[in-house]
Motif scaffolding. Structure first.
Motif: not given
Length: 150
Positions: A55-60, A62-68
Motif C-alpha cells: 500500500l503506497p503512502p497517500d501523502m494527501s 490527513q491521517y498519519s497512518q495512511q502517509r506511511q
C-alpha cells in the motif's frame, strides 16, 4: 487564578491520586490478559501467508497512518478442520508464518499476541484522569464553601 483554590485543589488531587495510582498499579491491559489466557490454554495457532499487497503512502491523506508505507497481509489458519482468514496491515512485509491467539469459543477472532497486548482498557484512562477530575471538582466547588472567589 486564585492561589489558595489552586493549592487546595492540587493537594486534594495528590491525596486522592497517589493512593488511586497505588491501588490500580496491578491493573493489566485487557488484551494482555486475553493473550496470556489464550497461551495458557493452548489457543495458539500458526497462520500461513496467503497474499500480501503493498500500500503506497497517500501523502494527501490527513491521517498519519495512511502517509506511511504499509503492507496489507492476508493469512489463513484452520482450527478443528475449519479454515479462517486473518487480515492485518503491517509496517513492513509480513512474515510467511505468524502465531495467532484467539479467545475461548471465538476462533474467528484470532489476533497477533502483540496487537492483543496493545489493547488498553478503561482503567488506564481512569488512572490518568482521576486526579485531574478531583482537581477540577475541588477547584470549582471551593468558592461555594467560601474559600477563594469566582
Amino acid at each position: 487564578m486564585d492561589q489558595i483554590r489552586f493549592f487546595f485543589s492540587a493537594l486534594a488531587a495528590i491525596v486522592v491520586g497517589i493512593p488511586f495510582a497505588i491501588a490500580t498499579r496491578a491493573v493489566h491491559p485487557a488484551g494482555e490478559e486475553l493473550a496470556e489466557e489464550a497461551m495458557r490454554h493452548g489457543r495458539v495457532v500458526s497462520a500461513t501467508l496467503v497474499k500480501s499487497a503493498f500500500l503506497p503512502p497517500d501523502m494527501s491523506s490527513q491521517y498519519s497512518q495512511q502517509r506511511q508505507v504499509r503492507w496489507l497481509c492476508q493469512y489463513r489458519y484452520s482450527i478443528a478442520g475449519k479454515d479462517y482468514t486473518y487480515r492485518c496491515t503491517l509496517g513492513q512485509q509480513g512474515p510467511d508464518q505468524i502465531e495467532l491467539c484467539y479467545p475461548a469459543g471465538k476462533p474467528d477472532k484470532a489476533m497477533l499476541s502483540n496487537s492483543m497486548k496493545r489493547k488498553r482498557g478503561g482503567a488506564y484512562v481512569m488512572r490518568a484522569l482521576a486526579p485531574v477530575i478531583v482537581w477540577v471538582i475541588v477547584y470549582w466547588t471551593l468558592p461555594l464553601v467560601g474559600i477563594g472567589s469566582w
